[in-house]
Design an enzyme around this catalytic site. Sequence first.
Site, PDB file in Angstrom:
ATOM      1  N   HIS A 152       0.846  -1.189   0.000  1.00 37.77           N
ATOM      2  CA  HIS A 152       0.000   0.000   0.000  1.00 37.77           C
ATOM      3  C   HIS A 152       0.888   1.248   0.000  1.00 37.77           C
ATOM      4  O   HIS A 152       1.865   1.323   0.734  1.00 37.77           O
ATOM      5  CB  HIS A 152      -0.886   0.024   1.249  1.00 37.77           C
ATOM      6  CG  HIS A 152      -1.990  -0.970   1.214  1.00 37.77           C
ATOM      7  ND1 HIS A 152      -3.285  -0.667   1.567  1.00 37.77           N
ATOM      8  CD2 HIS A 152      -2.009  -2.283   0.851  1.00 37.77           C
ATOM      9  CE1 HIS A 152      -4.037  -1.747   1.444  1.00 37.77           C
ATOM     10  NE2 HIS A 152      -3.283  -2.741   1.014  1.00 37.77           N
ATOM     11  N   ASP A 157      -2.193   4.513  -4.337  1.00 43.83           N
ATOM     12  CA  ASP A 157      -3.578   4.114  -4.089  1.00 43.83           C
ATOM     13  C   ASP A 157      -4.557   5.208  -4.497  1.00 43.83           C
ATOM     14  O   ASP A 157      -5.649   4.923  -5.005  1.00 43.83           O
ATOM     15  CB  ASP A 157      -3.765   3.755  -2.614  1.00 43.83           C
ATOM     16  CG  ASP A 157      -3.131   2.411  -2.270  1.00 43.83           C
ATOM     17  OD1 ASP A 157      -2.562   1.781  -3.175  1.00 43.83           O
ATOM     18  OD2 ASP A 157      -3.197   2.008  -1.095  1.00 43.83           O
TER      19      ASP A 157
END
Length: 243
Positions: A152, A157
């Site tokens: 992540h 993202d």
Amino acid sequence: MRQIVLDTETTGLSPQDGDRIIEIGCVELINRQLTGNNRHYYLNPERDIHEDALRVHGITREFLADKPRFADIAAELIDYLRGAELIIHNAPFDLGFLDAEFARLGQGPTRSLVDGVIDTLVLAKEMWPGKRNGLDALCDRLGVDNSGRQLHGALLDAELLADVYICMTRGQESLVIDVHTDGGGAALRQQVDLAALPLPVLRASADECAAHEALLAALDKESKGATVWRRFEHAAPGAPVNG
């Protein structure tokens, strides 16, 4: 319309327990077009990072040791977000952390700075109830390339979520198209709103109406007068038509 797609990474799961933001990624959309006017911050949380969180994003406290604190970038972030509509996946999580950071500085909650919040997780659950609706699942479902997402990362993202949001909301709500033209060798992009143009109404000719009636008569004969449209045709306005 100005929108900001926003994502954060944190030291843990609970701002109430003192967890802090360590990364913020923001992607700007104006009229659903990417502008490139993005923001990306790594932040020193001045505290340890939970092992579970470290496995998710891979950002270490050592890496963040020389990075600015949230207080150092808060004014710039507020100016950037002010008046925009935020797009966030699982908005309560990110807003909870942002609100806690702003509260430490005596600032109001995030929603008081912006013009609204769209939670794409809520939107996805409405569109695909009972299915997996995490960011990776949505990328797979909508054909958004997430091959570079090994861990992540807030900016990556946010960029993926911007593509996902545009795909999720691509339903044609107005007759607007983008036209590419060649202006002396350079490609130009012009937006044309067809909603402003009068739409022609093409009515059937007398011959076409006669052919249509002949077809209906033939169908009436084949069904021995049981065609549905004839029952509607002879029903009183507003009266129910029994099947």
